[in-house]
Design a protein around this motif. Structure first.
Motif, short mmCIF file in Angstrom:
data_model
loop_
_atom_site.label_atom_id
_atom_site.label_comp_id
_atom_site.label_asym_id
_atom_site.label_seq_id
_atom_site.Cartn_x
_atom_site.Cartn_y
_atom_site.Cartn_z
N MET A 280 31.77 45.94 39.58
CA MET A 280 32.45 44.82 38.96
C MET A 280 33.23 44.11 40.08
O MET A 280 33.42 44.52 41.22
CB MET A 280 33.62 45.66 37.95
CG MET A 280 32.99 46.22 36.86
SD MET A 280 32.74 45.27 35.35
CE MET A 280 32.98 46.36 34.13
N GLY A 281 33.44 42.87 39.72
CA GLY A 281 34.23 41.93 40.62
C GLY A 281 35.64 42.58 40.74
O GLY A 281 36.42 43.51 40.18
N PHE A 282 36.20 42.13 41.93
CA PHE A 282 37.93 42.72 42.21
C PHE A 282 38.64 41.94 41.19
O PHE A 282 38.48 40.98 40.73
CB PHE A 282 38.25 42.04 43.55
CG PHE A 282 37.49 42.64 44.74
CD1 PHE A 282 37.79 44.10 44.91
CD2 PHE A 282 36.70 41.86 45.38
CE1 PHE A 282 37.05 44.49 46.21
CE2 PHE A 282 35.94 42.46 46.45
CZ PHE A 282 36.14 44.02 46.97
N LYS A 283 39.55 42.98 40.75
CA LYS A 283 40.50 42.35 39.88
C LYS A 283 41.81 42.29 40.41
O LYS A 283 42.36 43.00 41.13
CB LYS A 283 40.68 43.44 38.90
CG LYS A 283 39.49 43.68 37.93
CD LYS A 283 39.89 44.69 36.95
CE LYS A 283 38.70 45.22 36.01
NZ LYS A 283 38.70 46.13 35.17
#
Length: 91
Positions: free
Chosen positions: A70-73
């Motif tokens: 997943m993308g960075f949060k």
């Protein structure tokens, strides 16, 4: 063109040897007149990064992730959090 250096000369003139190799030349290093090593430029890979990755996966060197990442949060949900943190830390 191939140039030959003795072990002593190759050590003493290493920068020159590396310049020749960077320029595409092959250099032979000899010990007591007998060739013992060949220094030559590395050829760039003929395959794309995707092809190379697929080849490494096929050979078992690279294992793909089980799930896509997943993308960075962001860890701070409010703008200016870093500024406030630094101000609090520095007093």
């Amino acid at each position: 063109m191939v140039t030959t250096y003795s072990t002593y000369d190759a050590k003493a003139k290493f920068s020159e040897v590396m310049r020749r190799v960077r320029d595409g030349e092959t250099v032979i290093v000899s010990y007591r007149g007998d060739p013992v090593a060949e220094i030559k430029p590395i050829k760039p890979p003929k395959t794309s990064m995707e092809e190379r990755m697929a080849e490494l996966e096929r050979r078992g060197v690279l294992v793909p992730a089980r799930e896509p990442r997943m993308g960075f949060k962001p860890s701070a949900h409010r703008p200016g959090a870093l500024k406030r943190f630094l101000e609090e830390r520095n007093g």
